[in-house]
Scaffold this active site. Structure first.
Site, PDB file in Angstrom:
ATOM      1  N   ARG A  94       0.804  -1.227   0.000  1.00 37.16           N
ATOM      2  CA  ARG A  94       0.000   0.000   0.000  1.00 37.16           C
ATOM      3  C   ARG A  94       0.837   1.277   0.000  1.00 37.16           C
ATOM      4  O   ARG A  94       0.321   2.371  -0.208  1.00 37.16           O
ATOM      5  CB  ARG A  94      -0.953  -0.017   1.212  1.00 37.16           C
ATOM      6  CG  ARG A  94      -2.085  -1.027   1.077  1.00 37.16           C
ATOM      7  CD  ARG A  94      -2.787  -1.295   2.393  1.00 37.16           C
ATOM      8  NE  ARG A  94      -2.082  -2.273   3.216  1.00 37.16           N
ATOM      9  CZ  ARG A  94      -2.477  -2.666   4.437  1.00 37.16           C
ATOM     10  NH1 ARG A  94      -3.563  -2.160   4.974  1.00 37.16           N
ATOM     11  NH2 ARG A  94      -1.777  -3.561   5.120  1.00 37.16           N
ATOM     12  N   ASN A  97       0.578   2.119   6.918  1.00 34.10           N
ATOM     13  CA  ASN A  97       0.366   1.243   5.762  1.00 34.10           C
ATOM     14  C   ASN A  97       0.492   1.984   4.440  1.00 34.10           C
ATOM     15  O   ASN A  97       0.685   1.363   3.403  1.00 34.10           O
ATOM     16  CB  ASN A  97      -0.994   0.542   5.860  1.00 34.10           C
ATOM     17  CG  ASN A  97      -1.020  -0.444   7.028  1.00 34.10           C
ATOM     18  OD1 ASN A  97      -0.162  -1.328   7.130  1.00 34.10           O
ATOM     19  ND2 ASN A  97      -1.953  -0.268   7.935  1.00 34.10           N
ATOM     20  N   LYS A 103      34.091  25.475   2.816  1.00 33.37           N
ATOM     21  CA  LYS A 103      34.178  24.013   2.646  1.00 33.37           C
ATOM     22  C   LYS A 103      35.560  23.586   3.063  1.00 33.37           C
ATOM     23  O   LYS A 103      36.540  24.171   2.620  1.00 33.37           O
ATOM     24  CB  LYS A 103      33.929  23.639   1.189  1.00 33.37           C
ATOM     25  CG  LYS A 103      33.816  22.147   0.982  1.00 33.37           C
ATOM     26  CD  LYS A 103      34.511  21.670  -0.281  1.00 33.37           C
ATOM     27  CE  LYS A 103      36.015  21.795  -0.197  1.00 33.37           C
ATOM     28  NZ  LYS A 103      36.739  21.299  -1.363  1.00 33.37           N
ATOM     29  N   TYR A 153      33.949  32.795  -1.314  1.00 35.88           N
ATOM     30  CA  TYR A 153      34.090  31.346  -1.324  1.00 35.88           C
ATOM     31  C   TYR A 153      35.410  30.999  -0.664  1.00 35.88           C
ATOM     32  O   TYR A 153      36.484  31.385  -1.152  1.00 35.88           O
ATOM     33  CB  TYR A 153      34.051  30.776  -2.754  1.00 35.88           C
ATOM     34  CG  TYR A 153      34.392  29.300  -2.732  1.00 35.88           C
ATOM     35  CD1 TYR A 153      33.588  28.404  -2.013  1.00 35.88           C
ATOM     36  CD2 TYR A 153      35.543  28.804  -3.352  1.00 35.88           C
ATOM     37  CE1 TYR A 153      33.912  27.061  -1.935  1.00 35.88           C
ATOM     38  CE2 TYR A 153      35.866  27.449  -3.274  1.00 35.88           C
ATOM     39  CZ  TYR A 153      35.050  26.595  -2.561  1.00 35.88           C
ATOM     40  OH  TYR A 153      35.370  25.261  -2.460  1.00 35.88           O
ATOM     41  N   GLU A 211      -9.907 -11.795  11.304  1.00 45.55           N
ATOM     42  CA  GLU A 211      -9.433 -10.768  10.381  1.00 45.55           C
ATOM     43  C   GLU A 211     -10.608 -10.228   9.575  1.00 45.55           C
ATOM     44  O   GLU A 211     -11.577 -10.949   9.323  1.00 45.55           O
ATOM     45  CB  GLU A 211      -8.374 -11.353   9.439  1.00 45.55           C
ATOM     46  CG  GLU A 211      -7.050 -11.642  10.114  1.00 45.55           C
ATOM     47  CD  GLU A 211      -6.460 -10.428  10.797  1.00 45.55           C
ATOM     48  OE1 GLU A 211      -6.111  -9.459  10.108  1.00 45.55           O
ATOM     49  OE2 GLU A 211      -6.359 -10.429  12.034  1.00 45.55           O
ATOM     50  N   TYR A 251      40.844  24.861  -6.994  1.00 45.26           N
ATOM     51  CA  TYR A 251      40.778  23.727  -7.916  1.00 45.26           C
ATOM     52  C   TYR A 251      41.406  24.115  -9.235  1.00 45.26           C
ATOM     53  O   TYR A 251      41.044  25.127  -9.838  1.00 45.26           O
ATOM     54  CB  TYR A 251      39.286  23.373  -8.106  1.00 45.26           C
ATOM     55  CG  TYR A 251      39.026  22.135  -8.930  1.00 45.26           C
ATOM     56  CD1 TYR A 251      39.641  20.928  -8.607  1.00 45.26           C
ATOM     57  CD2 TYR A 251      38.148  22.172 -10.003  1.00 45.26           C
ATOM     58  CE1 TYR A 251      39.385  19.788  -9.355  1.00 45.26           C
ATOM     59  CE2 TYR A 251      37.886  21.037 -10.750  1.00 45.26           C
ATOM     60  CZ  TYR A 251      38.511  19.839 -10.423  1.00 45.26           C
ATOM     61  OH  TYR A 251      38.252  18.714 -11.163  1.00 45.26           O
TER      62      TYR A 251
HETATM   63  C1  UD1 Z   1      -2.227  -7.273  11.426  1.00 48.54           C
HETATM   64  C2  UD1 Z   1      -3.137  -8.267  12.193  1.00 48.54           C
HETATM   65  C3  UD1 Z   1      -4.448  -7.583  12.548  1.00 48.54           C
HETATM   66  C4  UD1 Z   1      -4.185  -6.339  13.339  1.00 48.54           C
HETATM   67  C5  UD1 Z   1      -3.216  -5.425  12.624  1.00 48.54           C
HETATM   68  C6  UD1 Z   1      -2.786  -4.290  13.545  1.00 48.54           C
HETATM   69  C7  UD1 Z   1      -2.571 -10.497  11.361  1.00 48.54           C
HETATM   70  C8  UD1 Z   1      -3.015 -11.642  10.506  1.00 48.54           C
HETATM   71  N1  UD1 Z   1      -3.374  -9.427  11.384  1.00 48.54           N
HETATM   72  O1  UD1 Z   1      -2.869  -6.936  10.200  1.00 48.54           O
HETATM   73  O2  UD1 Z   1      -5.271  -8.476  13.314  1.00 48.54           O
HETATM   74  O3  UD1 Z   1      -5.410  -5.681  13.607  1.00 48.54           O
HETATM   75  O4  UD1 Z   1      -2.009  -6.131  12.236  1.00 48.54           O
HETATM   76  O5  UD1 Z   1      -1.985  -3.369  12.878  1.00 48.54           O
HETATM   77  O6  UD1 Z   1      -1.548 -10.599  12.000  1.00 48.54           O
HETATM   78  N2  UD1 Z   1       4.791  -9.338   8.114  1.00 48.54           N
HETATM   79  C9  UD1 Z   1       5.862 -10.174   7.939  1.00 48.54           C
HETATM   80  N3  UD1 Z   1       5.716 -11.317   7.235  1.00 48.54           N
HETATM   81  C10 UD1 Z   1       4.511 -11.690   6.715  1.00 48.54           C
HETATM   82  C11 UD1 Z   1       3.404 -10.836   6.890  1.00 48.54           C
HETATM   83  C12 UD1 Z   1       3.567  -9.659   7.596  1.00 48.54           C
HETATM   84  O7  UD1 Z   1       6.964  -9.886   8.406  1.00 48.54           O
HETATM   85  O8  UD1 Z   1       4.462 -12.769   6.096  1.00 48.54           O
HETATM   86  C13 UD1 Z   1       4.977  -8.100   8.869  1.00 48.54           C
HETATM   87  C14 UD1 Z   1       4.716  -6.860   8.052  1.00 48.54           C
HETATM   88  O9  UD1 Z   1       5.912  -6.426   7.438  1.00 48.54           O
HETATM   89  C15 UD1 Z   1       4.222  -5.865   9.099  1.00 48.54           C
HETATM   90  C16 UD1 Z   1       3.567  -6.743  10.158  1.00 48.54           C
HETATM   91  O10 UD1 Z   1       4.037  -8.077   9.917  1.00 48.54           O
HETATM   92  O11 UD1 Z   1       5.278  -5.156   9.702  1.00 48.54           O
HETATM   93  C17 UD1 Z   1       2.052  -6.727  10.073  1.00 48.54           C
HETATM   94  O12 UD1 Z   1       1.644  -7.132   8.781  1.00 48.54           O
HETATM   95  P1  UD1 Z   1       0.507  -6.363   7.998  1.00 48.54           P
HETATM   96  O13 UD1 Z   1       0.370  -6.994   6.671  1.00 48.54           O
HETATM   97  O14 UD1 Z   1       0.702  -4.911   8.068  1.00 48.54           O
HETATM   98  O15 UD1 Z   1      -0.767  -6.817   8.899  1.00 48.54           O
HETATM   99  P2  UD1 Z   1      -2.159  -6.110   8.980  1.00 48.54           P
HETATM  100  O16 UD1 Z   1      -2.933  -6.382   7.754  1.00 48.54           O
HETATM  101  O17 UD1 Z   1      -1.963  -4.690   9.345  1.00 48.54           O
HETATM  102 CA    CA Z   2      -0.140  -3.174   9.388  1.00 56.35          CA
END
Ligand code: UD1
Ligand code: CA
Length: 479
Positions: free
Chosen positions: A22, A237, A362, A377, A166, A398
């Protein structure tokens, strides 16, 4: 940053493997900057301040760049990195950290890499709530009037948390629930690894959801829900949310500075990187931006529109409006810069130096009390104390291939519009005549004249007039 180690042991996992679709950017989400730091730096700092060690950062998208940026921004911190090669969900991401957490038997906090406003205090509330209840899991919730996008908290009969659904998997009735999952957890290590092994991907997104842990805990001992301030838990996001979080960070910083004795004429028109240090009795006019490792000494005044990066100012420096310092640069006590000065890397100004409008330095050292008040300068130069650099002076440092040094001794007087062709040295107390091109060393106390001798033609203008009148008369006679 203060890291406290006196508390009960705590480890942390920060999830930062996602791309951040996003954001609509080629740069991984957690590398987007706020106040001079990558986004993921903020939750990692909160974990460190809460005493977590180690802090395991789960990386995936642009893993190498993310790891390099975070290591550089947190030198010496107890960080470990775990790679989640494919982003198959938040539970899958935590599992990727398992090897890095080998040997950890106590509580493990889980944070999102995209929540820059979270404080260590709030994280500790979740950690302590779990410990107090001796529950397998505690998680943060918030109540929102507009819960769209978040996982909704389901409560069982006794009101205890029964699960999280979710948005994409929720029924219409469930979507109406305003209590949502903030994405911050603390689990007991034994419970976490056992439960994570049982999380499946049979949901709308085909992902392994960390949120399933709440239902898994409820089978034996329900998880503890801890309500937190929605502002702190708000995630980034997209770029609009990034800017909004940035504004909150700046407002928090401004308020802390004002409480510590810094005058901000307009706190909403001030930008300051995380590492910047500002002493008391500093007055900051609107539209000032302070970046990097800038340090401002007591009693300085920073004029409107000034931009200072990696600049160290001693006490009582006056920076007049629209001055730009691109450090590393140091400015001695009670110096006066600007308006419109440009101080570039390697500038070292001693006490009481005055640099005025359109003066650029500089890699130049300027001694105590020396002045260059207009249009100059000064590059690759070593200038002594009490030197006066006249308007329009230029160091020709220079030659098209190499840079050369100009040295000016104490008390020298550089006449206006002097061209100092480096390498060249002007002795202490020497003078250069205005408009001189100086190519040879000037001995101490001498006057150097390096310009064409002036010739005056007496009566020249009168002769010109007579000549022109004669030509006009001849023309008329013809016509
Ligand atoms: C997640 C929660 C949701 C909560 C929200 C709060 C889950 C399934 N959902 O949703 O319930 O309300 O956060 O902000 O957990 N990430 C990884 N690897 C992955 C997927 C995600 O490292 O495979 C990391 C992302 O980089 C991010 C964080 O996990 O930093 C959260 O992931 P994101 O996709 O933003 O989750 P949300 O849809 O916001
Ligand atoms: Ca998030």
């Amino acid at each position: 940053m203060t890291t406290r180690t006196s508390r009960a042991p705590l480890a942390a996992v920060v999830l930062a493997a996602g791309q951040g679709t996003r954001m609509k950017s080629r740069i991984a989400k957690v590398l987007h900057q706020l106040a001079g730091k990558p986004l993921a730096w903020f939750p990692i700092r909160a974990a460190l301040e809460a005493g977590a060690s180690p802090v395991v950062v789960v990386v995936g998208h642009q893993a190498e760049a993310v790891e390099a940026a975070l290591r550089a921004a947190l030198p010496g911190a107890p960080l470990r990195f775990a790679v989640q090669a494919e982003q198959r969900g938040t539970a899958h991401a935590v599992l990727a950290a398992r090897t890095a957490l080998r040997g950890v038997t106590g509580p493990i906090a889980i944070l999102s890499g995209d929540t820059p406003l979270l404080s260590a205090a709030t994280l500790l509330r979740v950690v302590k709530a779990r410990a107090r209840a001796q529950a397998p899991l505690a998680f943060a919730t918030m109540n929102l009037a507009e819960p769209r996008g978040y996982g909704r908290v389901l409560r069982g009969e006794g009101g205890t948390p029964a699960g999280i659904v979710e948005e994409k998997d929720a029924s219409e009735a469930q979507r109406a629930i305003g209590e949502v999952n903030a994405g911050l957890y603390c689990g007991d290590a034994g419970f976490l690894w056992r439960a994570l092994a049982r999380v499946g991907s049979g949901n709308a997104q085909g992902e392994f959801y960390l949120t399933d842990l709440v239902a898994l805990a409820a089978k034996r001992e329900p998880a503890v829900a801890v309500e937190v301030d929605p502002l702190e838990a708000s995630g980034v996001n997209d770029l609009e949310e990034l800017a909004r979080s940035g504004r909150v960070l700046q407002r928090r910083r401004a308020s802390a500075l004002m409480k510590a004795g810094v005058t901000l004429e307009d706190p909403d028109r001030f930008l300051c990187d995380e590492e910047v240090e500002i002493a008391a009795d500093v007055v900051i006019e609107p539209d000032v931006r302070l970046r990097g490792a800038t340090r401002i000494g007591a009693g300085c005044r920073l004029g409107q529109g000034s931009i200072l990066a990696d600049a160290v100012l001693a006490e009582g420096v006056t920076v007049k409006p629209y001055t730009v310092i691109e450090g590393p640069a140091t400015v001695g006590a009670r110096s006066v810069l600007g308006p419109f000065s440009r101080i570039r890397p390697g500038s070292e100004l001693a006490e009481g130096v005055h640099l005025g409008n359109f003066v650029e330095t500089k890699k130049t050292r300027i001694g105590k009390g020396s002045k260059a008040n207009h249009l100059a300068y000064l590059g690759d130069a070593v200038i002594g104390a009490g030197v006066n650099v006249g308007c329009g002076t230029i160091t020709c440092n220079y030659d098209g291939e190499q840079k050369h040094q100009t040295r000016i001794g104490d008390g020298a007087f550089i006449g206006s519009d002097s061209i100092l062709v480096a390498p060249v040295e002007i002795g202490a107390g020497a003078y250069t005549a205005a408009g001189s091109t100086i190519t040879e060393p000037v001995p101490a106390g001498a006057l150097a004249l390096g310009r064409a001798k002036q010739v005056n033609k007496e009566g020249w203008a009168r002769r010109l007039e007579v000549e022109r009148a004669a030509r006009r008369a001849a023309g008329k006679a013809k016509g």
